[in-house]
Design a protein around this motif. Structure first.
Motif, short mmCIF file in Angstrom:
data_model
loop_
_atom_site.label_atom_id
_atom_site.label_comp_id
_atom_site.label_asym_id
_atom_site.label_seq_id
_atom_site.Cartn_x
_atom_site.Cartn_y
_atom_site.Cartn_z
N SER A 328 9.18 25.45 12.97
CA SER A 328 9.66 25.88 11.50
C SER A 328 10.79 25.02 11.12
O SER A 328 11.48 24.62 12.15
N PHE A 329 11.26 24.86 10.08
CA PHE A 329 12.38 24.52 9.62
C PHE A 329 13.45 25.73 9.51
O PHE A 329 13.05 26.38 8.54
N TYR A 330 14.60 25.57 9.76
CA TYR A 330 15.72 26.55 9.58
C TYR A 330 16.85 25.83 8.81
O TYR A 330 17.42 24.97 9.30
N ILE A 331 17.22 26.72 7.85
CA ILE A 331 18.15 26.22 6.95
C ILE A 331 19.56 27.15 6.94
O ILE A 331 19.37 28.28 7.10
N LEU A 332 20.69 26.41 7.43
CA LEU A 332 21.65 27.34 7.66
C LEU A 332 22.62 26.96 6.53
O LEU A 332 22.79 25.91 6.17
N LYS A 337 23.95 32.74 5.69
CA LYS A 337 22.36 33.31 5.79
C LYS A 337 21.83 32.14 6.41
O LYS A 337 22.19 30.68 6.59
N MET A 338 20.56 32.35 6.99
CA MET A 338 19.69 31.44 7.38
C MET A 338 18.26 31.70 6.82
O MET A 338 17.73 32.93 6.89
N PHE A 339 17.76 30.43 6.64
CA PHE A 339 16.35 30.73 5.93
C PHE A 339 15.38 29.93 6.84
O PHE A 339 15.89 28.80 7.50
N VAL A 340 14.20 30.25 6.78
CA VAL A 340 13.07 29.91 7.59
C VAL A 340 12.07 29.04 6.55
O VAL A 340 11.77 29.62 5.72
N LEU A 341 11.45 27.81 6.65
CA LEU A 341 10.43 27.27 6.03
C LEU A 341 9.18 27.15 7.10
O LEU A 341 9.44 26.30 8.17
N GLN A 342 8.23 27.77 6.95
CA GLN A 342 7.13 27.80 7.64
C GLN A 342 5.85 26.90 6.85
O GLN A 342 5.34 27.34 5.69
N GLU A 343 5.55 26.05 7.63
CA GLU A 343 4.44 25.25 6.94
C GLU A 343 3.12 26.07 6.91
O GLU A 343 2.62 26.66 7.93
#
Length: 933
Positions: A328-332, A337-343
């Motif tokens: 996944s992609f993790y956005i800091l 905060k930390m967001f995750v983008l799951q394909e």
């Protein structure tokens, strides 16, 4: 810009805020003052401005250690090795240090530091702007703000196995570094604010190539994966450029102020702002990023460059970094905060495209995602259905063709069975055949389409394709073409693919080309030629008898297929063995052609003298027919000799030949076969039936020694004739008399039936017979008297031995002829022996040694007669075959056959009869009592 606006936008990723599992589901909070990040080896590495390095695991467990005393500026985590490289400061001032860490090994609880060295080019105090490490651990590149690049070559984890040199010098700060490995060639891409360079590190001189005259900001470059040929990406404010080691590649017009560029698994990630910065100058000396206002939103966009669409786009508040880890992609973000983008999975993405009827894009996406052939086929099917509903039948059939091998052909065929769509159906069926997936029904349907369209050119192209391109059932094609009336095409296909039966069937039944069919059979190998001649021989014989006969002659003798000159030369060199068919099996072919049959059979017995019996029998029948119908005496004689020559060849079957000769009344042949088969009585009967009296007598003289009954049959035959046959009867009687073949009474009874035979015919026979009988009676009476006298003498001698004393007056030993001396042995036969002579030569104490051999012969004769008394079958056979039965009976009577019967029936206790008395007398004469003195 125009190209970018045409790209469709999708939401192929699901955005979620990372939650802290151990804190009642609250949002996960990152450590403050994060300056840089990297990921790999199953964890996320974060740099802290206070010199700490933090590790974040998948379970959101944080751990840290003090890497530098002041701060950490750069971090690089290798993907294939557990090696972490960092740049930081331990002292105030511009003195960056490079440290190489091994997180798998520990030193006082912290990761083991394997190497430390200063990162200053040429002892000039300058800041590090970027860092890159080769995955093979042999290269490390450090970029500086003064435009220098320092390359460390060798084992980067140890000081003594590596050396450091200044690879690049310039005036513009270094903003990006990336190693590219292609086979054994290693390249280093260098990006500045103004230019893009490429160095070849696998060559000693490290040649440099300037790829472009504009560069990018810090963190706005990346390297694609090997599936994209490992291209170097440079994200400018106007466009995104891709570079090969020797040239610039494609360009994409993505607008926006670029802050960050990443590449992961075929996706390009860009972080941009909506407004452009007034210039490209560096705002902060550490090259962290460009200055943005706190209220300015940053947009994260994920591009699929292959398929030309935007997979995801969303705005965030001040993104620190975007990392790819754990799929996944993790956005800091700066607010912790930390967001995750799951394909989304591939099927979900495809369904989203299907709903918008974006089938072409779905196909491209499926290929890039390496979807299996079944999944692709389903997309092609849905796309085909969509085009079919819209009325684009040509486009639909092209999509259906791409489903061949996965989709059932009947699904497509049913849609295009309408006559107006026959062209589309033809195209689909052609593709089905090209992939060798057509069955017999598909071939039939395709050929029917060709014939319905009357497209002879396509039909010829289909059937005249090369041998390696035949993708249909040839036999089915021949049947369809024949049924449709395309006989020439069917013949071509049958000949080319060696379907001999179909070729001949069409030539003979449809085209009536008998001569061509005969020529074709003559070119076939032996087995096919033989089978086809058996099948079509009668038809060919009816229309081309001469050619068919000639071919059969060769087929049954020394068959060689007819070939061209070149083929004949190769055949001679190959020395192919000759083949022969069974000529008898082809006789039915000539059923209505006796002339050709005769020529064929005569050729066979001439070339093959040991032909089968059927050949000779058939030829004999033909010759007998010719003989029977021939009127010319000379010609008839010649035919008679030819027929007899066949009979004498011993190749005909006896029974068949005899029947044929009898059917055609071929006298010479019948008599020859009777004689050959030793059927002498049949010869007699044949002459009797034809009333050939002289030949009857001649036959008796010729064969009478083999069968004596012939004379009796001849006498009976003449006796039944009312004609004057006295001369023949006299000849027969003379021979019977000479050989004593019949009793006189039987002769008289036989001749009594003939009214023309007088007493004078048998007068001489009876006189001679009576004279011989009288002479025989006299001889028998004389022998009787002699035997009686001898018997009376023997009885008297026996009686004397029984009643009177025997005086032994022998003075010499009968064995050694010496004077007798006591002890001695005397026998009643008047022989005397010394005791020692008797013991030496005697075989039994009760028998005289001198008389024993003679007595043994007599006893053997008696035993032989006794054994023969039970041979009743032998007695019956002798009695039946003998001319004088009375002599046979008398002989067996003398052997005691009838005496035995009398003795068996005598009741117990009766007195001994005459036979018993005679047996006792014989025993007394042969066995004498031993007397010892």
């Amino acid at each position: 810009m125009a190209a970018f606006l045409q790209w469709r936008r999708f939401v192929f990723f699901d955005k979620e805020t990372v939650k802290d599992a151990g804190d009642n589901g609250k949002n996960f909070v990152l450590p403050v003052s994060i300056s840089a990040c990297d990921s790999g080896r199953g964890h996320i590495d974060e740099l802290h401005m206070e010199g700490q390095i933090w590790f974040l695991t998948r379970s959101l467990q944080l751990s840290s250690f003090q890497a530098y005393k002041l701060r950490v500026t750069h971090l690089y985590q290798l993907k294939q090795h557990s090696i972490l490289v960092s740049v930081g400061q331990d002292e105030p001032g511009i003195n960056p240090l490079v440290k190489v860490w091994n997180p798998d090994k520990r030193d006082s609880g912290n990761p083991l530091c394997t190497r430390i060295f200063p990162a200053i080019p040429g002892n000039k105090p300058t800041e590090v702007s970027c860092l890159s490490v080769h995955e093979n651990l042999n290269f490390m590149a450090i970029g500086f703000t003064d435009g220098s690049v320092v390359l460390t070559k060798g084992d980067i984890t140890r000081d003594r196995h590596s050396k450091t040199l200044t690879l690049h010098e310039g005036t513009c700060p270094i903003t990006g570094l990336a190693f590219r490995q292609q086979g054994k060639v290693t390249h280093l891409f260098i990006a500045t604010l103004e230019k893009v360079h490429c160095y070849t590190l696998s060559v000693k001189e490290y040649p440099k190539l300037e790829l472009d005259t504009h560069g990018c900001a810090l963190r706005c470059s990346a390297l694609t994966d090997p599936s994209q040929d490992s291209q170097f990406i440079v994200a400018g404010d106007d466009c995104v450029y891709l570079y090969q080691p020797d040239e610039r590649g494609p360009c994409f017009a993505f607008d926006g102020h670029k802050l960050l560029a990443h590449w992961h698994r075929g996706y390009l990630l860009l972080v941009t702002t909506d407004t452009k910065s007034p210039n490209n100058s560096l705002i902060r000396p550490d090259f962290g990023s460009r200055e943005t206002s706190p209220s300015e939103k940053q947009i994260l966009t994920i591009y699929d460059l292959d398929n030309k669409f935007i997979a995801y786009s969303a705005s965030f508040d001040y993104i620190i970094d975007v990392l790819a880890e754990w799929g996944s992609f993790y956005i800091l973000t700066r607010d912790g905060k930390m967001f995750v983008l799951q394909e989304k999975d591939t099927q979900t993405k495809l369904e989203m495209l299907f709903k918008k009827n974006l089938f072409v894009m779905a196909i491209n996406l499926a290929k890039s995602q390496h979807l299996d052939s079944d999944g692709l086929s389903e997309i092609f099917r849905q796309y085909g259905d969509h085009l079919y509903i819209k009325g684009d039948h040509d486009g639909a059939i092209q999509q259906y063709i791409r489903t061949i091998g996965k989709l059932e052909p009947s699904y497509v065929i049913r849609k295009f069975l309408d006559a107006q769509r026959i062209h589309n159906l033809t195209a689909y069926l052609q593709a089905l055949h090209r992939q060798s997936l057509a069955n017999a029904d598909h071939t039939t349907l395709l050929l029917n389409c060709y014939t319905k369209l009357k497209d002879s050119s396509k039909l010829e192209e289909f059937i005249k394709s090369s041998e390696s391109e035949v993708h249909f059932d040839v036999e089915i094609a021949i049947k369809v073409l024949r049924q449709a009336g395309y006989h020439s095409h069917a013949v071509f296909l049958a000949e080319r693919h060696q379907h001999h039966e179909w070729y001949l069937k069409i030539q003979l039944e449809d085209l009536k080309n008998y001569q061509e069919a005969l020529r074709y059979i003559g070119r076939l190998p032996f087995e096919q030629a033989e089978s086809n001649m058996k099948r079509y021989g009668k038809t060919l014989m009816h229309h081309v008898p001469d050619g068919t006969t000639l071919l059969l002659k060769g087929l049954c003798t020394d068959y060689q297929p007819h070939r061209d000159t070149a083929d004949k030369d190769s055949l001679d060199r190959g020395q192919v063995a000759a083949n022969k068919a069974n000529s008898e099996e082809f006789i039915p072919v000539f059923a209505n052609n006796p002339r050709e049959l005769r020529a064929f059979l005569e050729h066979m017995i001439e070339v093959e003298p040991f032909s089968s019996h059927g050949v000779y029998d058939t030829l004999l029948e033909l010759r007998l027919q010719d003989w029977a119908h021939e009127q010319d005496p000379e010609r008839k004689k010649v035919l008679q000799g030819a027929a007899l020559s066949l009979l004498r060849s011993d190749n005909t079957v006896f029974d068949k030949a005899l029947v044929l000769c009898q059917m055609h009344n071929f006298k010479e042949g019948v008599l020859y076969l009777y004689e050959k088969g030793k059927l002498y009585q049949q010869i007699m009967h044949y002459h009797m039936q034809n009333e050939e009296y002289s030949k009857v007598v001649e036959a008796c003289k010729r064969y009478g020694d083999q069968e004596v009954c012939l004379w009796e049959q001849a006498l009976g035959y003449f006796a039944r004739k009312e004609e004057d046959c006295k001369a023949y009867i006299s000849q027969v009687l003379h021979h019977i008399d000479q050989n004593n073949l019949m009793p006189p009474l039987l002769v008289v009874q036989t001749l009594a039936h003939n009214s023309t035979a007088t007493l004078s015919v048998i007068k001489d026979y009876l006189i001679n017979k009576l004279q011989r009988e009288n002479q025989q009676i006299e001889d028998d009476e004389r022998k009787i008297r002699q035997y009686r006298e001898e018997t009376a003498h023997l009885r008297a001698e026996i009686q004397e031995l029984r009643s009177s004393a025997k005086i032994f007056q022998k003075t010499k030993c009968s064995m050694c002829n010496s004077p007798l001396e006591l002890p001695s042995v005397h026998f009643l036969c008047s022989h005397s022996f010394h005791q020692h002579c008797f013991d030496s030569y005697a075989e039994s104490e009760a028998e005289c040694p001198t008389c024993t051999p003679g007595n043994r012969k007599v006893m053997d004769m008696l035993r032989a007669q006794d054994q023969k008394r039970d041979l009743h079958d032998h007695f019956t056979r002798q009695l039946r075959c003998s001319n004088d039965g009375f002599s046979v009976v008398a002989d067996y009577f003398g052997r005691g056959v009838f005496n035995k019967l009398t003795l068996v029936t005598d009741p117990p206790g009766n007195k001994t009869g005459v036979g018993s008395l005679e047996t006792d007398l014989q025993r007394d004469l042969l066995i004498h009592t031993k007397r010892n003195t």
